[in-house]
Design a protein around this motif. Structure first.
Motif, PDB file in Angstrom:
ATOM      1  N   LEU A  24     100.563  24.763  50.995  1.00 58.27           N
ATOM      2  CA  LEU A  24     100.319  25.717  49.924  1.00 58.27           C
ATOM      3  C   LEU A  24      98.927  25.538  49.334  1.00 58.27           C
ATOM      4  CD1 LEU A  24     101.707  27.951  48.201  1.00 58.27           C
ATOM      5  CD2 LEU A  24     102.251  26.146  46.554  1.00 58.27           C
ATOM      6  N   ALA A  25      98.481  24.299  49.199  1.00 58.86           N
ATOM      7  CA  ALA A  25      97.144  24.043  48.660  1.00 58.86           C
ATOM      8  C   ALA A  25      96.088  24.727  49.520  1.00 58.86           C
ATOM      9  CB  ALA A  25      96.884  22.543  48.587  1.00 58.86           C
ATOM     10  N   ASP A  26      96.226  24.630  50.838  1.00 55.10           N
ATOM     11  CA  ASP A  26      95.265  25.286  51.736  1.00 55.10           C
ATOM     12  C   ASP A  26      95.334  26.806  51.597  1.00 55.10           C
ATOM     13  OD1 ASP A  26      94.204  22.956  52.819  1.00 55.10           O
ATOM     14  OD2 ASP A  26      95.690  22.865  54.434  1.00 55.10           O
ATOM     15  N   ARG A  27      96.555  27.321  51.479  1.00 52.63           N
ATOM     16  CA  ARG A  27      96.714  28.775  51.376  1.00 52.63           C
ATOM     17  C   ARG A  27      96.118  29.297  50.067  1.00 52.63           C
ATOM     18  NH1 ARG A  27      96.635  33.294  50.835  1.00 52.63           N
ATOM     19  NH2 ARG A  27      98.137  34.929  51.373  1.00 52.63           N
ATOM     20  N   ILE A  28      96.306  28.554  48.975  1.00 52.29           N
ATOM     21  CA  ILE A  28      95.713  28.947  47.695  1.00 52.29           C
ATOM     22  C   ILE A  28      94.194  28.896  47.769  1.00 52.29           C
ATOM     23  CG2 ILE A  28      95.416  28.237  45.284  1.00 52.29           C
ATOM     24  CD1 ILE A  28      98.383  27.366  45.344  1.00 52.29           C
ATOM     25  N   ALA A  29      93.661  27.838  48.379  1.00 53.73           N
ATOM     26  CA  ALA A  29      92.206  27.723  48.523  1.00 53.73           C
ATOM     27  C   ALA A  29      91.652  28.905  49.310  1.00 53.73           C
ATOM     28  CB  ALA A  29      91.846  26.408  49.209  1.00 53.73           C
TER      29      ALA A  29
END
Length: 306
Positions: free
Chosen positions: A148-153
């Motif tokens: 999720l962190a990568d997708r938000i970034a």
């Protein structure tokens, strides 16, 4: 007795944000392809709002629709103010999986339909088991939170390309902190693999399973509690027997949706000397995602070590 979380140890420090200069030579100029100000983001709960803030820093302005730890997200009813914030958002982060359907309902009627919507359940890649229901509480699953962190970034980078490197570096830093949480799970697993515990709801099950523990709660009990239904007398007795017969080593209790039936189970645990570990669905005051989850793990380990 209740086992309350101990303060977690210090984590990796945040990554220093690089100063971005405008093309015209003035330090006050707005970078090309960057919005005039922080990226407006709406998150369904403050759990996801905090993750966005850790990744976006001062380059985002986050509104979390649910931030009150006394609010049951399952029964939340959004209002016109929430609708207004969603209409302004460039990025929206929701849990999905039926947990926060109010977000999609409002998006369907929002004037702004171009927001980049990040759905945590979809990002997780998790699907319902055969003849079962999906456990949608994916924020208790650390591999999912890394994805999720990568997708938000990526979503923030599409909105503010000039800050893309900052967002992705902050996502890497967040994921490094997640590895510390996963190490805590492995420590619990090494010491207590196979230990039986009980839950009032499936909220913390991803964390419990990753820690090598076995959930012994009758499925009919936790499902009824999650759906707000009455527990049958037979199922209630089966659940209470877990404590009177001392067949579990801890009760992991969702303190955010307590009611007469769960309080009866909590009392049975306390009466029989079974530690109770309270968990919540949203961030407690003064916590961020990493410290909150570390405290949950500390409390669980303390309970099992008794």
């Amino acid at each position: 007795m209740h086992v309350f979380p101990a303060r977690s140890t210090a984590f990796l420090t945040g990554v220093a944000l690089a100063l971005i200069c405008g093309c015209g030579g003035s330090s006050d100029a707005v970078p090309r392809n960057s919005p005039a100000g922080p990226v407006p983001v709406v998150a369904s709960t403050n759990v996801y709002g905090d993750v966005v803030e850790q990744i976006g820093g001062d380059r985002v302005r986050v509104v979390s629709i649910i931030s009150d730890p006394a609010q049951d997200p399952h029964s939340f009813e959004a209002g016109t103010r929430n609708q207004l914030e969603l209409s302004r958002a460039k990025v929206v982060v929701e849990n999905g999986g039926g947990y926060d359907d109010f977000v999609r309902s409002m998006l369907r009627t929002a004037k702004n339909s171009s927001a980049d919507v990040v759905n945590a359940v979809e990002v997780s890649g998790k699907t319902p088991p055969a003849n079962g229901e999906l456990n949608e509480h994916v924020w208790y699953d650390f591999p999912t939170m890394g994805k999720l962190a990568d997708r938000i970034a990526d979503a923030l980078a599409r909105t503010a390309p000039a800050d893309a490197d900052v967002f992705r570096q902050n996502a890497r830093t967040f994921k490094e902190k997640l590895t510390l949480l996963q190490a805590e799970e492995e420590q619990i697993k090494a010491a207590h693999a196979g230990t039986a515990v009980a839950v009032t709801e499936p909220v913390p099950l991803y964390l419990i399973e990753a820690s090598g523990l076995r959930n012994s709660t009758p499925a009919a009990f936790s499902e009824a509690i999650e759906e707000g239904d009455d527990v049958s007398p037979r199922t209630m007795q089966q659940t209470l027997d877990l404590f009177t017969d001392k067949r579990v080593e801890a009760l992991v209790y969702n303190a955010q949706t307590a009611g007469p039936q769960t309080e009866k189970v909590e009392q049975a645990a306390e009466d029989n000397g079974i530690p109770v570990v309270p968990v919540t669905e949203t961030l407690p005051p003064g916590e961020d995602y990493i410290s909150w989850m570390s405290d949950n793990l500390d409390a669980l380990r303390t309970a099992l070590d008794e």
